[in-house]
Design a protein around this motif. Structure first.
Motif, short mmCIF file in Angstrom:
data_model
loop_
_atom_site.label_atom_id
_atom_site.label_comp_id
_atom_site.label_asym_id
_atom_site.label_seq_id
_atom_site.Cartn_x
_atom_site.Cartn_y
_atom_site.Cartn_z
N SER A 156 86.68 46.63 24.35
CA SER A 156 86.92 47.75 24.56
C SER A 156 86.15 49.24 23.71
N SER A 157 85.41 48.67 23.71
CA SER A 157 83.93 49.65 23.03
C SER A 157 82.87 49.28 23.83
N GLY A 158 83.08 48.80 24.62
CA GLY A 158 81.81 48.58 25.69
C GLY A 158 81.03 47.60 25.40
N VAL A 159 81.23 47.15 24.07
CA VAL A 159 80.26 45.90 23.61
C VAL A 159 79.65 44.11 24.87
N GLY A 160 80.77 44.11 24.85
CA GLY A 160 81.02 42.83 26.05
C GLY A 160 80.75 43.28 27.31
N MET A 161 80.19 44.45 27.78
CA MET A 161 79.42 45.55 29.01
C MET A 161 78.27 45.16 28.50
N ARG A 162 77.71 45.23 27.79
CA ARG A 162 76.56 45.70 27.15
C ARG A 162 75.83 43.97 27.33
N MET A 163 77.10 43.18 27.03
CA MET A 163 76.51 41.74 26.72
C MET A 163 75.82 40.89 27.99
N TYR A 164 77.35 41.73 29.05
CA TYR A 164 77.01 41.09 30.59
C TYR A 164 75.70 41.00 30.57
N GLY A 165 74.96 42.53 30.76
CA GLY A 165 74.22 42.64 31.57
C GLY A 165 72.46 42.41 30.64
N GLY A 166 73.40 42.42 29.07
CA GLY A 166 71.73 41.66 29.11
C GLY A 166 71.37 40.16 29.59
N LEU A 167 72.86 39.49 29.64
CA LEU A 167 72.38 37.82 30.37
C LEU A 167 71.78 38.08 31.33
N SER A 168 72.31 38.86 32.22
CA SER A 168 72.17 39.03 33.68
C SER A 168 70.88 39.35 34.04
N ARG A 169 70.25 39.80 32.86
CA ARG A 169 68.94 40.21 33.47
C ARG A 169 68.57 38.91 32.89
N LEU A 170 68.64 37.95 32.06
CA LEU A 170 67.59 37.14 31.75
C LEU A 170 68.39 36.32 32.65
N VAL A 171 69.05 35.88 32.99
CA VAL A 171 69.02 34.94 34.03
C VAL A 171 68.94 34.65 35.47
N ARG A 172 68.46 36.08 35.74
CA ARG A 172 68.31 36.26 36.96
C ARG A 172 67.51 35.96 38.18
N ARG A 173 65.94 34.93 36.93
CA ARG A 173 66.15 34.49 38.22
C ARG A 173 65.73 32.81 38.27
N ILE A 174 67.37 32.11 37.49
CA ILE A 174 68.12 30.90 37.72
C ILE A 174 68.84 30.88 38.99
N PRO A 175 68.27 29.79 39.94
CA PRO A 175 69.46 29.49 41.22
C PRO A 175 70.51 30.08 41.21
N GLY A 176 71.50 30.89 41.92
CA GLY A 176 72.63 31.26 41.66
C GLY A 176 72.98 32.66 40.52
N GLY A 177 72.03 33.29 40.27
CA GLY A 177 71.54 34.95 40.10
C GLY A 177 72.96 34.80 38.92
N LEU A 178 73.65 36.06 39.73
CA LEU A 178 74.67 36.44 38.42
C LEU A 178 75.84 35.65 38.43
N LEU A 179 76.17 34.14 39.36
CA LEU A 179 77.20 33.95 38.80
C LEU A 179 76.54 32.60 37.87
N GLN A 180 75.24 32.30 37.60
CA GLN A 180 74.72 32.00 36.34
C GLN A 180 75.56 33.44 34.90
N THR A 181 75.65 34.07 35.61
CA THR A 181 75.93 34.85 34.41
C THR A 181 77.26 34.96 34.16
N ASN A 182 78.04 35.24 35.03
CA ASN A 182 79.32 34.50 34.37
C ASN A 182 79.76 33.38 34.23
N ILE A 183 79.26 32.57 33.92
CA ILE A 183 78.74 31.74 33.41
C ILE A 183 78.56 31.53 31.36
N ALA A 184 77.50 31.83 31.63
CA ALA A 184 77.11 32.79 30.60
C ALA A 184 77.85 33.97 30.03
N GLY A 185 78.17 34.24 30.46
CA GLY A 185 78.95 35.80 29.96
C GLY A 185 80.34 34.54 29.35
#
Length: 434
Positions: free
Chosen positions: A76-105
């Motif tokens: 509810s506080s948006g911390v989960g959204m911030r976490m997803y955004g941070g993960l998306s930047r870290l794994v963006r160059r891995i094949p699959g891009g944001l799909l990898q963020t889905n799994i990691a998130g």
């Protein structure tokens, strides 16, 4: 009517109520009470008072509302959204891009929420608009989220594991430890599949452009570290024996409140909404548990557990045959009954058989939880399918088709657990040995 026929009628009523769409707690509770009355009259109902008290007088259950509240505060506080955004930047160059963020998130959020539905809904609300805007394949996008949400049951803390421990008197800490390695293995299997699919068909996951700067890495770590520290502190306290799961969950709520206040945007009205949603979710979970205890009492009164045990023992099934029978049973139930319902219906009846086959209760708990994971993405009841479909507002068939490869990977993990039980047992046995 003979006792055997009466039991068949009661089970028929139970299946009929489920098929008619009645809520699981009532579908479990009503046939149990009906059987007690028809078989033993009012005298048989006298035991309901003790059953009611005993079902809720369980210290392990007190961890459930605390873990649920902890997840709600972060979401509810948006911390989960911030976490997803941070993960998306870290794994963006891995094949699959944001799909990898889905799994990691999902894997990271699962280690906070303990709930499959909460994980799928939280990550799905954040991820799907981004995935649509960047033209990701809708089947793989929704499938990865629905399947990734199931990690919320296997990775600790898991509400399903706590309920299992309540019925079997198994150590919650050992169950949590046993779920770590299989949960991480399944996460890696999911990510490897997404990477392979993206490499073979680049059009399904457009490559992310731009370079990763040091400032972006630092910002990503700031977004992710608070949640990771919360997970490590809560799980570490449980694994090292410093605190019980309930005590660690209580401390986790305090830390989550601090994180939500400092790194999120939690308001007083938001806090009130968190408490309300947590109360409703926990009430549903505990009502299912109570109904299951009543149903279990009715089946015990009828001697069903002993009859089933004797029947299966007389069949002379090998351990492999017993495992295959479980696979068929839970696969069928997964298409009809939601996750906690599967535990409360089957575990009280199957648990007495474990000693006959020399099966470790902790290992069996992980297998049951994995079967439940499959049920979360198995039509027609698979709740994660409907959660993701409602968020994406797309076709349910796309979500179902997208989860099929992940479903098969769960079978791979089941096979690995059957061949190498130490995959689940090494960590709890190693730490307990120390």
């Amino acid at each position: 009517m003979g006792g055997e026929y009466l039991i068949i009628v009661v089970f028929g009523i139970f299946i009929g109520l489920l098929a008619a769409g009645m809520a699981v707690p009532y579908a479990i509770l009503l046939p149990g009470v009906l059987y007690l009355y028809l078989e033993g009259g009012v005298g048989a109902l006298h035991g309901l008072g003790i059953t009611t008290w005993g079902s809720m007088d369980a210290y392990t259950l007190t961890a459930i509302p605390l873990f649920v509240l902890m997840a709600e505060l972060l979401q509810s506080s948006g911390v989960g959204m911030r976490m997803y955004g941070g993960l998306s930047r870290l794994v963006r160059r891995i094949p699959g891009g944001l799909l990898q963020t889905n799994i990691a998130g999902c894997a990271v959020f699962a280690a906070v929420s303990g709930s499959s539905i909460a994980t799928a809904a939280s990550i799905g609300q954040v991820a799907l608009p981004e995935l649509k805007a960047r033209n990701y394949d809708p089947r793989l996008a929704t499938g990865s989220l629905a399947a990734g949400g199931t990690l919320g049951i296997l990775l600790p803390p898991s509400i399903a594991m706590i309920v299992y421990a309540t019925f079997t008197e198994t150590s919650v800490a050992k169950l949590f430890m046993a779920g770590v390695v299989p949960g991480l293995v399944l996460t890696v299997l999911f990510m490897l599949y997404v990477a392979a699919k993206a490499l073979l068909h680049p059009e399904i996951a457009p490559a992310e452009r731009g370079t990763m700067t040091g400032q972006m890495v630092l910002r990503s770590l700031v977004d992710i570290l608070p949640v990771l520290l919360l997970i490590v502190s809560v799980m570490g306290a449980i694994y090292t024996g410093v605190a019980t799961p309930t005590e660690a969950a209580a401390a986790g709520c305090v830390f989550a409140l601090a994180i939500a206040a400092v790194f999120g945007n939690l308001s007083w009205s938001g806090l009130a909404a968190c408490l309300k949603r947590s109360t409703l979710m926990v009430s549903n979970i505990l009502f299912i548990t109570y109904a299951a205890f009543v149903f279990s009492y009715a089946m015990s009164y009828a001697g069903v557990g002993e009859a089933i045990t004797e029947f299966i023992v007389d069949m002379n099934l090998s351990k492999t045959g017993f495992f295959i029978a479980l696979l068929i049973l839970f696969t069928a139930l997964g298409a009809l009954v939601e996750s906690l319902g599967m535990i409360v219906i089957t575990v009280p009846l199957l648990y007495p058989l474990l000693a006959t086959y020399g099966i470790d209760p902790v290992w069996f708990g992980i297998v049951v939880v994995l079967f439940i994971e499959m049920g979360q993405i198995t039509p027609p009841i698979g709740i994660n399918l409907f959660v993701i479909q409602s968020i994406s507002r797309g076709n349910l068939s796309d979500v179902v088709m997208g989860t099929i490869p992940f479903h098969l990977l769960m079978f791979v993990l089941l096979l690995m657990l059957a061949v190498w039980p130490e995959l689940a047992l090494w960590l709890p046995n190693h730490i307990s040995g120390n």
